[in-house]
Design a protein around this motif. Sequence first.
Motif, PDB file in Angstrom:
ATOM      1  N   PRO A  90       0.824  -1.224   0.000  1.00  0.00           N
ATOM      2  CA  PRO A  90       0.000   0.000   0.000  1.00  0.00           C
ATOM      3  C   PRO A  90       0.851   1.265   0.000  1.00  0.00           C
ATOM      4  CG  PRO A  90      -0.803  -1.585   1.608  1.00  0.00           C
ATOM      5  CD  PRO A  90       0.506  -2.115   1.134  1.00  0.00           C
ATOM      6  N   ARG A  91       0.317   2.306  -0.579  1.00  0.00           N
ATOM      7  CA  ARG A  91       1.042   3.579  -0.613  1.00  0.00           C
ATOM      8  C   ARG A  91       1.242   4.130   0.796  1.00  0.00           C
ATOM      9  NH1 ARG A  91      -0.470   8.892  -0.850  1.00  0.00           N
ATOM     10  NH2 ARG A  91      -2.678   8.294  -0.875  1.00  0.00           N
ATOM     11  N   VAL A  92       0.234   3.962   1.656  1.00  0.00           N
ATOM     12  CA  VAL A  92       0.329   4.395   3.054  1.00  0.00           C
ATOM     13  C   VAL A  92       0.449   3.162   3.938  1.00  0.00           C
ATOM     14  CG1 VAL A  92      -0.799   5.614   4.942  1.00  0.00           C
ATOM     15  CG2 VAL A  92      -1.021   6.472   2.594  1.00  0.00           C
ATOM     16  N   GLN A  93       1.551   3.072   4.666  1.00  0.00           N
ATOM     17  CA  GLN A  93       1.776   1.952   5.574  1.00  0.00           C
ATOM     18  C   GLN A  93       2.082   2.493   6.957  1.00  0.00           C
ATOM     19  OE1 GLN A  93       4.458  -1.166   3.808  1.00  0.00           O
ATOM     20  NE2 GLN A  93       4.578   0.297   2.108  1.00  0.00           N
ATOM     21  N   PHE A  94       1.791   1.685   7.964  1.00  0.00           N
ATOM     22  CA  PHE A  94       2.092   2.119   9.328  1.00  0.00           C
ATOM     23  C   PHE A  94       3.593   2.063   9.590  1.00  0.00           C
ATOM     24  CE2 PHE A  94       2.412   1.497  13.966  1.00  0.00           C
ATOM     25  CZ  PHE A  94       1.667   2.575  14.398  1.00  0.00           C
ATOM     26  N   ALA A  95       4.263   1.018   9.074  1.00  0.00           N
ATOM     27  CA  ALA A  95       5.704   0.858   9.257  1.00  0.00           C
ATOM     28  C   ALA A  95       6.239  -0.001   8.120  1.00  0.00           C
ATOM     29  CB  ALA A  95       6.004   0.211  10.604  1.00  0.00           C
ATOM     30  N   PRO A  96       7.532   0.093   7.833  1.00  0.00           N
ATOM     31  CA  PRO A  96       8.112  -0.731   6.762  1.00  0.00           C
ATOM     32  C   PRO A  96       8.091  -2.218   7.135  1.00  0.00           C
ATOM     33  CG  PRO A  96       9.555   1.108   7.347  1.00  0.00           C
ATOM     34  CD  PRO A  96       8.516   1.030   8.416  1.00  0.00           C
ATOM     35  N   THR A  97       7.893  -3.051   6.119  1.00  0.00           N
ATOM     36  CA  THR A  97       7.949  -4.498   6.314  1.00  0.00           C
ATOM     37  C   THR A  97       8.847  -5.115   5.257  1.00  0.00           C
ATOM     38  OG1 THR A  97       5.987  -4.877   4.936  1.00  0.00           O
ATOM     39  CG2 THR A  97       5.628  -4.590   7.308  1.00  0.00           C
ATOM     40  N   ASP A 333      -1.385  -6.874  19.134  1.00  0.00           N
ATOM     41  CA  ASP A 333      -0.589  -5.982  18.294  1.00  0.00           C
ATOM     42  C   ASP A 333       0.855  -6.487  18.194  1.00  0.00           C
ATOM     43  OD1 ASP A 333      -0.151  -3.761  16.705  1.00  0.00           O
ATOM     44  OD2 ASP A 333       0.385  -2.488  18.400  1.00  0.00           O
ATOM     45  N   GLN A 334       1.049  -7.612  17.511  1.00  0.00           N
ATOM     46  CA  GLN A 334       2.371  -8.248  17.486  1.00  0.00           C
ATOM     47  C   GLN A 334       3.231  -7.760  16.320  1.00  0.00           C
ATOM     48  OE1 GLN A 334      -0.106 -10.757  19.143  1.00  0.00           O
ATOM     49  NE2 GLN A 334       0.917  -9.401  20.591  1.00  0.00           N
ATOM     50  N   HIS A 335       3.882  -6.621  16.533  1.00  0.00           N
ATOM     51  CA  HIS A 335       4.889  -6.164  15.578  1.00  0.00           C
ATOM     52  C   HIS A 335       6.140  -7.025  15.674  1.00  0.00           C
ATOM     53  CE1 HIS A 335       2.793  -2.436  14.399  1.00  0.00           C
ATOM     54  NE2 HIS A 335       2.359  -2.435  15.663  1.00  0.00           N
ATOM     55  N   GLY A 336       6.286  -7.699  16.779  1.00  0.00           N
ATOM     56  CA  GLY A 336       7.370  -8.641  17.003  1.00  0.00           C
ATOM     57  C   GLY A 336       6.880  -9.733  17.933  1.00  0.00           C
ATOM     58  N   ASP A 337       7.643 -10.818  17.990  1.00  0.00           N
ATOM     59  CA  ASP A 337       7.294 -11.935  18.865  1.00  0.00           C
ATOM     60  C   ASP A 337       5.859 -12.426  18.610  1.00  0.00           C
ATOM     61  OD1 ASP A 337       8.026 -13.821  20.649  1.00  0.00           O
ATOM     62  OD2 ASP A 337       8.007 -12.536  22.422  1.00  0.00           O
ATOM     63  N   LEU A 338       5.557 -12.591  17.330  1.00  0.00           N
ATOM     64  CA  LEU A 338       4.217 -12.982  16.904  1.00  0.00           C
ATOM     65  C   LEU A 338       3.747 -14.272  17.558  1.00  0.00           C
ATOM     66  CD1 LEU A 338       1.766 -12.750  14.876  1.00  0.00           C
ATOM     67  CD2 LEU A 338       3.170 -14.099  13.304  1.00  0.00           C
ATOM     68  N   LYS A 339       4.596 -15.284  17.550  1.00  0.00           N
ATOM     69  CA  LYS A 339       4.160 -16.596  18.027  1.00  0.00           C
ATOM     70  C   LYS A 339       3.802 -16.566  19.507  1.00  0.00           C
ATOM     71  CE  LYS A 339       5.134 -21.507  17.766  1.00  0.00           C
ATOM     72  NZ  LYS A 339       6.044 -22.559  17.231  1.00  0.00           N
ATOM     73  N   ALA A 340       4.634 -15.921  20.320  1.00  0.00           N
ATOM     74  CA  ALA A 340       4.348 -15.862  21.760  1.00  0.00           C
ATOM     75  C   ALA A 340       3.101 -15.030  22.037  1.00  0.00           C
ATOM     76  CB  ALA A 340       5.549 -15.292  22.508  1.00  0.00           C
ATOM     77  N   GLY A 341       2.978 -13.892  21.365  1.00  0.00           N
ATOM     78  CA  GLY A 341       1.854 -12.997  21.629  1.00  0.00           C
ATOM     79  C   GLY A 341       0.522 -13.582  21.226  1.00  0.00           C
ATOM     80  N   GLY A 387      14.576 -10.229  13.683  1.00  0.00           N
ATOM     81  CA  GLY A 387      14.392 -11.672  13.612  1.00  0.00           C
ATOM     82  C   GLY A 387      13.218 -12.078  12.756  1.00  0.00           C
ATOM     83  N   ALA A 388      12.591 -11.117  12.062  1.00  0.00           N
ATOM     84  CA  ALA A 388      11.474 -11.407  11.154  1.00  0.00           C
ATOM     85  C   ALA A 388      10.385 -12.222  11.837  1.00  0.00           C
ATOM     86  CB  ALA A 388      11.995 -12.134   9.909  1.00  0.00           C
ATOM     87  N   ASN A 389       9.936 -11.759  13.003  1.00  0.00           N
ATOM     88  CA  ASN A 389       8.936 -12.538  13.752  1.00  0.00           C
ATOM     89  C   ASN A 389       7.731 -11.703  14.157  1.00  0.00           C
ATOM     90  OD1 ASN A 389      10.120 -10.919  15.652  1.00  0.00           O
ATOM     91  ND2 ASN A 389      10.544 -12.551  17.127  1.00  0.00           N
ATOM     92  N   GLY A 390       7.409 -10.700  13.356  1.00  0.00           N
ATOM     93  CA  GLY A 390       6.242  -9.886  13.650  1.00  0.00           C
ATOM     94  C   GLY A 390       5.518  -9.489  12.373  1.00  0.00           C
ATOM     95  N   ARG A 391       4.341  -8.898  12.537  1.00  0.00           N
ATOM     96  CA  ARG A 391       3.555  -8.423  11.393  1.00  0.00           C
ATOM     97  C   ARG A 391       3.048  -7.015  11.692  1.00  0.00           C
ATOM     98  NH1 ARG A 391       2.758 -12.939   8.222  1.00  0.00           N
ATOM     99  NH2 ARG A 391       2.378 -14.950   9.235  1.00  0.00           N
ATOM    100  N   ASP A 392       2.937  -6.192  10.662  1.00  0.00           N
ATOM    101  CA  ASP A 392       2.476  -4.814  10.821  1.00  0.00           C
ATOM    102  C   ASP A 392       0.956  -4.740  10.690  1.00  0.00           C
ATOM    103  OD1 ASP A 392       2.757  -2.076  11.195  1.00  0.00           O
ATOM    104  OD2 ASP A 392       2.959  -1.664   9.056  1.00  0.00           O
ATOM    105  N   HIS A 393       0.403  -3.564  10.957  1.00  0.00           N
ATOM    106  CA  HIS A 393      -1.034  -3.322  10.792  1.00  0.00           C
ATOM    107  C   HIS A 393      -1.422  -3.491   9.331  1.00  0.00           C
ATOM    108  CE1 HIS A 393      -0.553  -0.161  14.274  1.00  0.00           C
ATOM    109  NE2 HIS A 393      -0.220  -1.396  14.645  1.00  0.00           N
TER     110      HIS A 393
END
Length: 472
Positions: A90-97, A333-341, A387-393
């Motif tokens: 998307p042209r507008v993103q919350f953070a880079p991925t 809101d798992q920007h990191g540590d997706l699996k644990a959160g 560590g590539a373990n999160g996802r953005d909005h």
Amino acid sequence: MNDQSTSTMTRRCLLKNSAVGFGYLALSALLQEDARQAMGAPAAELAHFPARAKRVIFLFMKGGPSHVDTFDYKPQLQKDDGKPLPFDKPRVQFAPTGNLLASPWKFRQYGESGMYVSELFPHVAQHVDEMCFLHSVHGTNPSHGGALLKLHTGSDNFIRPSMGAWVNYGLGSENDNLPGFVTICPTFAHGGAKNWGSAFLPAEYQGIPLGVASQPSTAASVKYIDNPRWTRDVQRVQLDLMNAMNREHMAHAQSELSLEARIQSFELAYRMQSKMPEAQDLSQETADTLEMYGLNDPVTQDFGRQCLLARRFAERGVRFIQVTHSDTKVQWDQHGDLKAGHTKNAAEVDRPIGALLADLKRRGLLEDTLVLWGGEFGRTPTCQGSGANGRDHNPEGFTMWMAGGGVKAGYRHGATDQYGYYAQENKMHVHDLHATLLHLLGLDHERLTYRHAGRDFRLTDVHGLVHREILA
């Protein structure tokens, strides 16, 4: 005759002097409502057309659960783990991925409908044949604050009435002794009270908050519900005197509507003193029911209590009940540590939600109770964080689901692309979600309006399309 006696009487003066000000008109309407109920007229007469649902339970997962890790299975995402996204972000993103990130959880099919659900939700998965998955929901705001307001009020940048307030305004409560809109353990972050407020609608339509998200649900109760100093009879005399004084003042005041709303709030508070404690008294439930909702397990007891309270309010005629899963540390809101959160969050809500669906069905309530589950947006299929373990909005495409209340059971509606980034098929904007929800309640979203500041406002603003494909 002097000039003053021959001057034109204003509309306000005419209403006051003829003793039919707005407060008196409201009182007349209340008396008419009492008479209508005494004659046994159904509450559905308030709707625009026959309703499929009488009430709503909104299970709100604050923070944005990841659809590609929960209910939107993407085999191609699993195959292309670590590869670049093959189309533009998307042209507008919350953070880079970065590159694509496969789900760390396995999916399998459940029920006769064969719906895919991840291993995060084994209890909810047992009810897929009662559920309608909305896989193409999308919004317009990648920030929590704007997205929460958009989902709850239909607007991400103006103060508008919440959808619970609109439903309460349109239909009212089925129980005169309980509010029409209750929100259990709401969050004060990202819009706070605006997410359950009434804005320019009369104040009696706003949500009644029970507790807050940052405290245990055991503290979710109406403050000052009991007055140990005075008996009910004495309080009744006090209230009658105060109402008489308020109505006398209202004959000369410049804000009749706000004062009338205050009078009604006092009356409701008085009636709630006996009914609200009874509705929240879980000691009336069987040991098996408490066990089913997970109240004996420290992991599930907090959200389980909220879901059980929601069922008790639903069976007592509360029109709109919101249950919020949130805490001040993890949320969804798992920007990191997706699996644990996500593992932690799903473990807290999976069993209680499964119990709620089963309990509503066995009591015959699911047929006319619309259960709505979801967050303010989804998550990106691309990775974020060290560590590539999160996802953005990701508001571009995500999943919500409904159950009961006249929706097709065991049904998938819409779809995102092969990776789950954008809604593609039968796209359902948040305005469409609201329009469809109101339709299920027998309300035409274009006719449910309120005149304010020279304009007729509605929950869907000037948008909204009812997705009739999901109607049973």
